[in-house]
Motif scaffolding. Structure first.
Motif, PDB file in Angstrom:
ATOM      1  N   LEU A   1       0.805  -1.218   0.000  1.00  0.00           N
ATOM      2  CA  LEU A   1       0.000   0.000   0.000  1.00  0.00           C
ATOM      3  C   LEU A   1       0.842   1.274   0.000  1.00  0.00           C
ATOM      4  O   LEU A   1       0.494   2.246  -0.658  1.00  0.00           O
TER       5      LEU A   1
ATOM      6  N   ASN B   1       1.395   6.495   2.665  1.00  0.00           N
ATOM      7  CA  ASN B   1       0.309   7.458   2.412  1.00  0.00           C
ATOM      8  C   ASN B   1      -1.008   6.747   2.138  1.00  0.00           C
ATOM      9  O   ASN B   1      -2.060   7.121   2.673  1.00  0.00           O
ATOM     10  N   ALA B   2      -0.964   5.716   1.293  1.00  0.00           N
ATOM     11  CA  ALA B   2      -2.192   4.973   0.967  1.00  0.00           C
ATOM     12  C   ALA B   2      -2.737   4.265   2.204  1.00  0.00           C
ATOM     13  O   ALA B   2      -3.958   4.158   2.373  1.00  0.00           O
TER      14      ALA B   2
ATOM     15  N   TYR C   1      -6.435   4.831   3.632  1.00  0.00           N
ATOM     16  CA  TYR C   1      -7.302   3.673   3.862  1.00  0.00           C
ATOM     17  C   TYR C   1      -7.819   3.662   5.299  1.00  0.00           C
ATOM     18  O   TYR C   1      -8.994   3.362   5.550  1.00  0.00           O
TER      19      TYR C   1
END
Length: 275
Positions: free
Chosen positions: A241, A244-245, A249
């Motif tokens: 991921l 940041n992702a 999430y």
């Protein structure tokens, strides 16, 4: 829209008359005050000090206390009004089912979110007054995590409250949900499962469906971007991921699931025998 906010206002007033609201506010406000008295912001643990240390400890408390407080206090909203005939009285006025349901959601969200965000602001102000640095990004992201945490458990609680027949069943269901989610809170334990035959990605994916685990991982990443405390699982998460992702999430996923449960609760509320 006027009826929607009127129902929300009435729900807030009802909450302010209930003892649970003051207990709820006292728990989080008292915990923050206890941190001040104990001088926890002056200690250094794992390299964290000042406001960062205060927020780190506050996160550990909210992970356990916040979900069960929201579930127990909210799960009685719809079914409690039905049992006490308040729902029948409310529907005798020109108020639609949508205005009643979503008004209750808005009002209850205000009463569960505002005390904890006030406690957070209190901690930030105290830490800043002591001459500590103010990590604005950390505070804002943690506020967003608290928002999403409150939202998903509020949605689950309203869904349960819409489908059960009594407050006893509602409270029992809330405890069952909390215990089940809490049983899978520690993603570090999954490291033992990775030695088995199950697919690694599948195991971690299932673990990240747990909103408590998602909140925990998102909160940890604020202080430890490398996620070293959760062991080798961190490499998989960061490689798959990215930091940041993973944070996006952690904030967006609970909000989406909370909206989904709220909407499913509304559909069940409309179709169910209201009285």
């Amino acid at each position: 829209m006027k009826n929607l906010f009127l129902v929300a206002y009435l729900d807030i007033k009802e909450s302010l008359r209930s003892k649970w609201f003051y207990v709820y506010a006292l728990v989080f406000g008292g915990i923050m005050a206890l941190f001040f008295i104990s001088g926890i912001s002056d200690s250094v643990v794992m390299g964290f000090t000042g406001l960062s240390r205060l927020l780190l400890v506050f996160i550990q408390v909210t992970i356990i206390i916040l979900p069960i407080f929201i579930l127990i206090t909210t799960v009685k909203s719809i079914v409690g009004d039905r049992e006490s005939n308040v729902l029948e009285y409310m529907l005798s006025f020109p108020i639609s089912l949508g205005h009643y349901y979503w008004g209750k959601v808005i009002g209850r969200f205000a009463t569960v979110f505002l005390p904890i965000i006030f406690a957070l602001i209190l901690g930030v102000v105290f830490g800043f007054s002591q001459g500590g640095n103010l990590p604005w990004a950390m505070v804002l992201l943690y506020s967003a995590l608290l928002f999403s945490m409150c939202f998903i458990f509020l949605g689950i609680a309203f869904f349960v409250s819409s489908i059960v027949k009594s407050t006893d069943i509602a409270i029992g269901s809330s405890f069952a949900i909390w215990i089940i989610l809490l049983a899978f809170i520690d993603i570090a334990l999954i490291g033992l499962m990775l030695q088995g035959d199950a697919n690694d990605g599948l195991i971690i994916g299932i673990a990240l469906l747990n909103p408590i685990e998602v909140f925990r991982i998102g909160a940890i990443s604020l202080f430890d971007p490398e996620l070293t405390v959760i062991g080798p699982v961190a490499y998989y998460l960061l490689d798959t991921l990215g930091a940041n992702a993973l944070m996006v999430y952690s904030i967006i996923y609970p909000i989406i699931i909370g909206l989904l449960f709220s909407f499913l609760g509304y559909l069940a509320f409309k179709k169910k025998d209201l009285l």
